[in-house]
Design a protein around this motif. Structure first.
Motif, PDB file in Angstrom:
ATOM      1  N   ASP A  78      92.092   4.715 -16.284  1.00 58.89           N
ATOM      2  CA  ASP A  78      90.787   4.532 -15.422  1.00 58.89           C
ATOM      3  C   ASP A  78      91.249   5.175 -14.041  1.00 58.89           C
ATOM      4  OD1 ASP A  78      90.008   3.018 -17.443  1.00 58.89           O
ATOM      5  OD2 ASP A  78      91.375   1.058 -16.747  1.00 58.89           O
ATOM      6  N   GLN A  79      92.313   6.156 -14.028  1.00 55.90           N
ATOM      7  CA  GLN A  79      92.696   6.888 -13.041  1.00 55.90           C
ATOM      8  C   GLN A  79      93.163   6.117 -11.767  1.00 55.90           C
ATOM      9  OE1 GLN A  79      92.336  10.221 -13.665  1.00 55.90           O
ATOM     10  NE2 GLN A  79      91.235   9.672 -15.559  1.00 55.90           N
ATOM     11  N   LYS A  80      93.645   4.742 -12.007  1.00 56.88           N
ATOM     12  CA  LYS A  80      94.098   4.120 -10.753  1.00 56.88           C
ATOM     13  C   LYS A  80      95.481   4.240 -10.567  1.00 56.88           C
ATOM     14  CE  LYS A  80      91.157  -0.059 -11.080  1.00 56.88           C
ATOM     15  NZ  LYS A  80      90.967   0.004 -12.759  1.00 56.88           N
TER      16      LYS A  80
ATOM     17  N   LYS B 260     102.778  -8.749 -15.714  1.00 56.15           N
ATOM     18  CA  LYS B 260     102.256  -9.907 -14.932  1.00 56.15           C
ATOM     19  C   LYS B 260     101.023  -9.581 -14.122  1.00 56.15           C
ATOM     20  CE  LYS B 260     106.191 -10.114 -12.602  1.00 56.15           C
ATOM     21  NZ  LYS B 260     107.294 -10.572 -11.975  1.00 56.15           N
TER      22      LYS B 260
ATOM     23  N   ARG C 265     110.804  -6.052 -18.405  1.00 58.72           N
ATOM     24  CA  ARG C 265     110.299  -7.461 -17.829  1.00 58.72           C
ATOM     25  C   ARG C 265     108.817  -7.624 -18.444  1.00 58.72           C
ATOM     26  NH1 ARG C 265     106.028  -6.395 -14.461  1.00 58.72           N
ATOM     27  NH2 ARG C 265     105.923  -4.549 -13.625  1.00 58.72           N
TER      28      ARG C 265
ATOM     29  N   THR D 217      96.358  -7.092 -13.419  1.00 59.26           N
ATOM     30  CA  THR D 217      96.090  -6.873 -12.084  1.00 59.26           C
ATOM     31  C   THR D 217      94.831  -6.344 -11.695  1.00 59.26           C
ATOM     32  OG1 THR D 217      98.507  -6.718 -11.848  1.00 59.26           O
ATOM     33  CG2 THR D 217      96.996  -6.118  -9.937  1.00 59.26           C
TER      34      THR D 217
ATOM     35  N   LYS E  23      96.871  -4.836 -18.295  1.00 59.31           N
ATOM     36  CA  LYS E  23      96.739  -4.525 -16.876  1.00 59.31           C
ATOM     37  C   LYS E  23      96.073  -5.691 -16.172  1.00 59.31           C
ATOM     38  CE  LYS E  23      96.449   0.252 -18.135  1.00 59.31           C
ATOM     39  NZ  LYS E  23      95.674   1.416 -18.111  1.00 59.31           N
TER      40      LYS E  23
HETATM   41  C1  LIG Z   1     106.036   0.831 -14.838  1.00 56.04           C
HETATM   42  C2  LIG Z   1     104.776   0.095 -14.771  1.00 56.04           C
HETATM   43  C3  LIG Z   1     104.508  -1.180 -14.790  1.00 56.04           C
HETATM   44  C4  LIG Z   1     103.660  -1.893 -14.950  1.00 56.04           C
HETATM   45  N1  LIG Z   1     103.396  -3.239 -14.826  1.00 56.04           N
HETATM   46  C5  LIG Z   1     102.262  -4.055 -14.768  1.00 56.04           C
HETATM   47  C6  LIG Z   1     102.015  -5.162 -14.548  1.00 56.04           C
HETATM   48  O1  LIG Z   1     103.108  -6.068 -14.577  1.00 56.04           O
HETATM   49  N2  LIG Z   1     100.699  -5.742 -14.495  1.00 56.04           N
HETATM   50  C7  LIG Z   1      99.549  -4.852 -14.686  1.00 56.04           C
HETATM   51  O2  LIG Z   1      98.374  -5.833 -14.356  1.00 56.04           O
HETATM   52  N3  LIG Z   1      99.932  -3.805 -14.630  1.00 56.04           N
HETATM   53  C8  LIG Z   1     101.103  -2.984 -14.636  1.00 56.04           C
HETATM   54  N4  LIG Z   1     101.070  -1.751 -15.004  1.00 56.04           N
HETATM   55  C9  LIG Z   1      99.800  -1.007 -15.188  1.00 56.04           C
HETATM   56  C10 LIG Z   1      99.211  -0.552 -13.844  1.00 56.04           C
HETATM   57  O3  LIG Z   1      98.268  -1.572 -13.698  1.00 56.04           O
HETATM   58  C11 LIG Z   1      98.465   0.731 -14.536  1.00 56.04           C
HETATM   59  O4  LIG Z   1      99.463   1.777 -14.511  1.00 56.04           O
HETATM   60  C12 LIG Z   1      97.411   1.104 -13.462  1.00 56.04           C
HETATM   61  O5  LIG Z   1      96.132   0.166 -13.588  1.00 56.04           O
HETATM   62  C13 LIG Z   1      96.960   2.698 -13.853  1.00 56.04           C
HETATM   63  O6  LIG Z   1      96.128   2.562 -15.099  1.00 56.04           O
HETATM   64  P1  LIG Z   1      95.089   3.971 -15.515  1.00 56.04           P
HETATM   65  O7  LIG Z   1      96.219   4.892 -15.863  1.00 56.04           O
HETATM   66  O8  LIG Z   1      94.373   3.331 -16.491  1.00 56.04           O
HETATM   67  O9  LIG Z   1      94.284   4.143 -14.050  1.00 56.04           O
HETATM   68  C14 LIG Z   1     102.279  -1.076 -14.884  1.00 56.04           C
HETATM   69  C15 LIG Z   1     102.415   0.281 -15.032  1.00 56.04           C
HETATM   70  C16 LIG Z   1     103.560   0.829 -15.085  1.00 56.04           C
HETATM   71  C17 LIG Z   1     103.783   2.277 -15.008  1.00 56.04           C
END
Ligand SMILES: Cc1cc2nc3c(=O)[nH]c(=O)nc-3n(C[C@H](O)[C@H](O)[C@H](O)COP(=O)(O)O)c2cc1C
Ligand SMILES: Nc1ncnc2c1ncn2[C@@H]1O[C@H](COP(=O)(O)OP(=O)(O)OP(=O)(O)O)[C@@H](O)[C@H]1O
Length: 320
Positions: free
Chosen positions: A197-199, A283, A280, A246, A244
């Protein structure tokens, strides 16, 4: 290693020594069995073979309960080839084959088509209709038809037989260390990089999103320290397996990796992850800032976990 998908017109093989089974994971028990095949074949100047079914019988017989596999079919073959096997026969598995009586399986398939000199099976191997065929039946037929049957006792680790089922349970729990003990290598996840999603860039941690084969088992949702193999090079990174939350929980899980010290366009490339430790659970954070803060801590933890040079696994490398 030669791979064939039929039992018809198999060239006359001298002294075929063959292992039977599914071999998902090519775990320590499987490897012990296959190593026996290879060493016997070498001794008698024969062919070392593996006979397995494709698709995995569980997928045909109970698709709804199909467990999710430890390895892709390609990687399974790579690991088998690595053991020195000359020939793998992937017998197309369908409902007709599932209905065949064990005695007919021996007579019409094993004996008629292959004329093996030696057959290796594990202590718990079952075959034929309703999985009624047992190693002892094979042995009796071997005495009659003149092939040898080696029934291999279980390879035990931590007091229990190694099995694909147990390894899947460990992966689902996120117990990477135990899964590694049973497999003999750090668990593999692999796929091609697709766009997300490029976030990630926005948060400050770009990630490569991996398209996984549908049938593969995903380990427990969460954050993992991992080695990343790309085009014969090894990197270190941090992996998130999950939804994801969050950013509004997705309906399907994703596997994404932030590779340390690499800033390149990876789209379309094949990556192979070797999971080293679950750090972990995933979350829901109040916002991007809090998630980024946590990811910074995760990266430090992962770097510490991956500091050691030792990364015992089979020396297989991603293919592009
Ligand atoms: C090391 C790491 C830990 C992450 N931990 C969480 C998390 O605990 N909760 C969450 O909602 N997303 C987590 N993410 C996901 C991020 O939300 C995600 O990388 C971001 O939304 C980018 O997504 P995209 O590549 O689809 O744009 C984590 C990503 C990484 C690399
Ligand atoms: N721990 C082990 N020690 C020795 N041989 C084994 C062990 N586990 C499996 N085998 C043998 O290896 C072959 C392939 O095993 P297969 O993949 O069918 O079973 P498995 O690993 O026990 O998986 P599952 O948990 O799905 O039953 C079979 O002949 C089987 O009996």
């Amino acid at each position: 290693m030669k791979v064939i998908r039929t039992l018809d017109n198999i060239d006359e093989m001298r002294n075929l020594v063959i292992a039977l089974g599914n071999f998902d994971g090519v775990h320590r028990g499987h490897r012990h069995l296959i190593e026996g095949v290879v060493s016997t074949a070498r001794k008698i100047n024969g062919t070392a073979g593996v006979l397995t079914f494709d698709p995995h019988p569980a997928k045909v017989l109970k698709p709804e309960a199909s467990p999710g596999f430890i390895l892709t079919p390609e990687t399974k073959l790579r690991l088998i080839a690595h053991l020195g096997v000359d020939l793998t026969i992937l017998v197309p598995f369908d409902e007709d084959l599932a209905r065949i009586e064990p005695t007919k399986f021996i007579e019409n398939i094993l004996w008629e088509k292959l004329r093996p000199s030696v057959i290796y099976v594990g202590f718990n191997y079952t075959f034929g209709k309703a999985a009624k065929g047992r190693p002892e039946l094979l042995k009796r037929y071997g005495e009659k038809l003149n092939f040898e049957v080696k029934i291999v006792p279980p390879v035990m680790i931590g007091g229990v037989p190694v099995s694909s089922t147990l390894i899947r349970e460990m992966l689902v729990k996120g117990d990477i260390s135990r899964a590694k003990d049973l497999l003999g290598y750090w668990p593999i996840l692999e796929g091609k990089v697709v766009s997300g999603d490029q976030k990630g860039r926005e948060i400050g941690f770009p990630t490569a999103n991996l398209a996984m084969e549908e049938d593969l088992l995903l380990p427990a949702r969460g954050v993992y320290a991992a080695w990343v193999i790309r085009k014969h090079e090894i990197y270190k990174g941090i992996v998130n397996i999950g939804y994801k939350p969050t950013f509004g929980e997705r309906s399907t899980p994703t596997v994404e990796v932030h590779i340390f010290d690499l800033d390149e366009d990876l789209y379309g490339q094949s990556l192979e992850l070797r999971l080293r430790q679950r750090i972990r659970p995933e979350k829901k954070f109040p916002g991007t800032r809090e998630l980024a803060q946590q990811i910074r801590v995760d990266i430090e933890t992962a770097k510490e976990v991956l500091r050691e040079v030792e990364w015992t696994f089979l020396p297989v490398i991603a293919q592009d």
